[in-house]
Write an enzyme that holds these catalytic residues in place. Structure first.
Site, PDB file in Angstrom:
ATOM      1  N   HIS A  69      -9.930  28.980-194.273  1.00 39.85           N
ATOM      2  CA  HIS A  69      -9.649  30.165-194.104  1.00 39.85           C
ATOM      3  C   HIS A  69      -8.664  30.925-195.078  1.00 39.85           C
ATOM      4  O   HIS A  69      -8.218  32.081-195.076  1.00 39.85           O
ATOM      5  CB  HIS A  69      -8.807  30.425-192.550  1.00 39.85           C
ATOM      6  CG  HIS A  69      -9.337  31.829-192.017  1.00 39.85           C
ATOM      7  ND1 HIS A  69      -9.538  33.028-192.926  1.00 39.85           N
ATOM      8  CD2 HIS A  69      -9.152  32.222-190.908  1.00 39.85           C
ATOM      9  CE1 HIS A  69      -9.835  33.958-192.092  1.00 39.85           C
ATOM     10  NE2 HIS A  69      -9.616  33.644-190.541  1.00 39.85           N
ATOM     11  N   ARG A  70      -7.714  29.818-195.817  1.00 38.12           N
ATOM     12  CA  ARG A  70      -7.111  30.384-196.976  1.00 38.12           C
ATOM     13  C   ARG A  70      -7.786  31.011-198.069  1.00 38.12           C
ATOM     14  O   ARG A  70      -7.424  32.059-198.620  1.00 38.12           O
ATOM     15  CB  ARG A  70      -6.405  29.307-197.530  1.00 38.12           C
ATOM     16  CG  ARG A  70      -5.360  28.524-196.711  1.00 38.12           C
ATOM     17  CD  ARG A  70      -4.762  27.278-197.145  1.00 38.12           C
ATOM     18  NE  ARG A  70      -5.767  26.363-197.457  1.00 38.12           N
ATOM     19  CZ  ARG A  70      -5.459  25.202-198.325  1.00 38.12           C
ATOM     20  NH1 ARG A  70      -4.443  24.770-198.346  1.00 38.12           N
ATOM     21  NH2 ARG A  70      -6.740  24.409-198.476  1.00 38.12           N
TER      22      ARG A  70
END
Length: 492
Positions: free
Chosen positions: A462-463
């Site tokens: 999700h980064r």
């Protein structure tokens, strides 16, 4: 030049420090050729066959099958001139399968053994280790020992020996027997089980630290390593208390036993150890998100049937995984950010796709990858996937084939599982779980009909990948599988 040469376990690549001997391909007395495979070794990456560095006759084998050996440790001795006559050694002519210990005479004749007694480099209490260099498989690291620079003003040992006068003989004064005191007897120096002075304990720094943490006195142990060195197993064995016998009274009712005799202990090593380390690091480093999509793949399965029926594809293994792989590669072209790596202060987007395919083998789960898969045709991709799976099942996957992956597919459907929440391989930003294809009731053209359906599970970092990008990527894969022929016409 010595005719007996010891061959050390080489560095098999990427900083691996040890390997387990799976099987010897030669035995004592065999005549071998240069580069002939002599032993199969399993590392944390793969099982590989190591070739001989010299031609000659097998003089001695130092480690049995199933033994874990550290890089740089001698594993075999080769007589490079067997026609020159017998060698002064108790190991000459040993029967097949024996693992003899070379005699002192044979050790003196071995070229690579250090003069200090063949102590393994890196041991505290042994000689200074030699410099480590990059090596090829089958060619061990350098075995020369490091030399300490003499301090300023220090007198060389040879010079000291030369100028030290010999002690003059001393004539004792005559004494009467009655007045002669009992001569004190000097105590013999203490010797441990390895034949060394009690203070000379051979052990590497990690082993010494482990002994300190577990409260084990190294001087009380008998080493099982090279030249009697203390190993981790020796320390752990000493730290494990012996099981006390259970005492059961005659009047006590029979009770179920839950002791060690009903437990199985499996050493964590090789592929399983590396997988555990990688998954733990990835799970607690990259913030994972998983999304799911259920797709009607009836048209995709019919397309595969038509493909199998074509004359040029009759000898090709065609499976649903082929279409899933193609769908992923095409979706990456539409969303290149998915094929990237988080590098701290920057994101590295890769223009090539090394497509990893998770494969379950007898040695554990491995993830070899197809290099630059995005440039392959559908037929080339099918051949590459077939070779990858067959090589993995045969246990012949090389470390190079398992490095450099950028995106992975795990086919859990082959186990009858619908989907999963896979953990990212380290350095990758997305992994797709492909579930089982099942016949299920499905609304098709306004009517409930039996259709072939599968569920996809996409885990992503999700980064790098937010919900929108991850959803679009997964949706494109689903659209391709719902109608691959239309997608190929529209996307290519």
């Amino acid at each position: 030049m010595s005719r007996i040469k010891e061959f050390n376990l080489p560095d098999l690549g990427e900083g691996l420090t040890e390997g387990e001997i799976l099987g010897w391909l030669v035995k004592v007395g065999d005549t071998i050729e240069l580069n002939q495979p002599i032993v199969e070794v399993e590392t944390a990456k793969a099982a590989v066959e190591i070739p001989a560095k010299w031609a000659g006759q097998v003089h001695a084998i130092f480690h049995s099958e199933g033994t874990t050996v550290e890089v740089g440790t001698p594993i075999i001795a080769i007589d490079t001139d067997p026609g020159a006559g017998p060698v002064e050694s108790s190991t000459t002519g040993a029967p097949a399968g024996d693992l003899p210990t070379p005699s002192a005479a044979s050790l003196a004749a071995v070229e690579v053994a250090p003069a200090e007694g063949a102590v393994e480099p890196g041991l505290i209490g042994g000689p200074a280790p030699g410099g480590r260099t990059a090596v090829l498989v089958g060619y061990g690291p350098r075995t020369t020992t490091a030399k300490r620079r003499p301090r300023k003003g220090a007198v060389p040992a040879q010079a000291t020996a030369a100028v030290t006068p010999a002690p003059a003989p001393v004539t004792p004064a005559p004494v009467t027997p009655a007045a002669a005191p009992a001569a004190p007897v000097a105590p013999a120096p203490a010797v441990n089980g390895n034949g060394r002075l009690a203070g000379a304990v051979l052990a590497k720094p990690p082993v010494r630290k482990l002994a300190k943490d577990l409260g084990v006195d190294l001087s009380t142990l008998t080493g099982s390593g090279p030249s009697g060195s203390i190993t981790r197993e020796d320390v752990q064995r000493a730290a494990t208390p012996a099981a006390e016998p259970l005492t059961v009274t005659a009047s006590a009712p029979a009770a179920a036993s839950f002791g060690a005799d009903r437990e199985q202990r499996i050493p964590v090593k090789g592929v399983r150890k590396l997988t555990a380390e990688n998954m733990s690091r990835s799970a607690f480093t990259a913030p994972h998100v998983t999304e799911f999509l259920t797709v009607d793949v009836t048209r995709a399965m019919k397309a595969l049937d038509r493909l199998r029926g074509r004359r040029e594809w009759r000898d090709v293994r065609v499976s649903p995984l082929l279409l899933v792989a193609k769908a992923v590669l095409l979706a990456v072209k539409r969303h290149p950010m998915v094929n990237s790596t988080w590098a701290g202060d920057e994101i590295v987007v890769k223009e090539y796709v090394n497509l990893g395919i998770a494969a379950a083998t007898e040695r554990g789960l491995i993830v070899p990858n197809v290099k630059d898969a995005g440039r392959l045709t559908l037929r080339e991709l099918a051949d590459a996937l077939t070779d990858l799976v067959q090589t993995a099942k045969a246990g012949k996957t090389s470390p190079a084939d398992m490095s450099g992956g950028t995106l992975t597919i795990t086919n859990v459907g082959v186990f009858g599982v619908d989907t999963g929440t896979p953990i990212l391989p380290p350095g990758e930003s997305a992994i797709l779980a492909f579930g089982a294809v099942r016949e299920m009731p499905w609304v098709h053209k306004g009517k409930v009909k039996p259709r072939l359906v599968t569920t996809l599970g996409l885990s992503f970092d999700h980064r790098i990948i937010d919900g929108e990008l991850g959803s679009k990527f997964l949706r494109d894969i689903g659209d391709f599988l719902a109608d691959p022929e239309a997608a190929l016409l529209a996307w290519t």
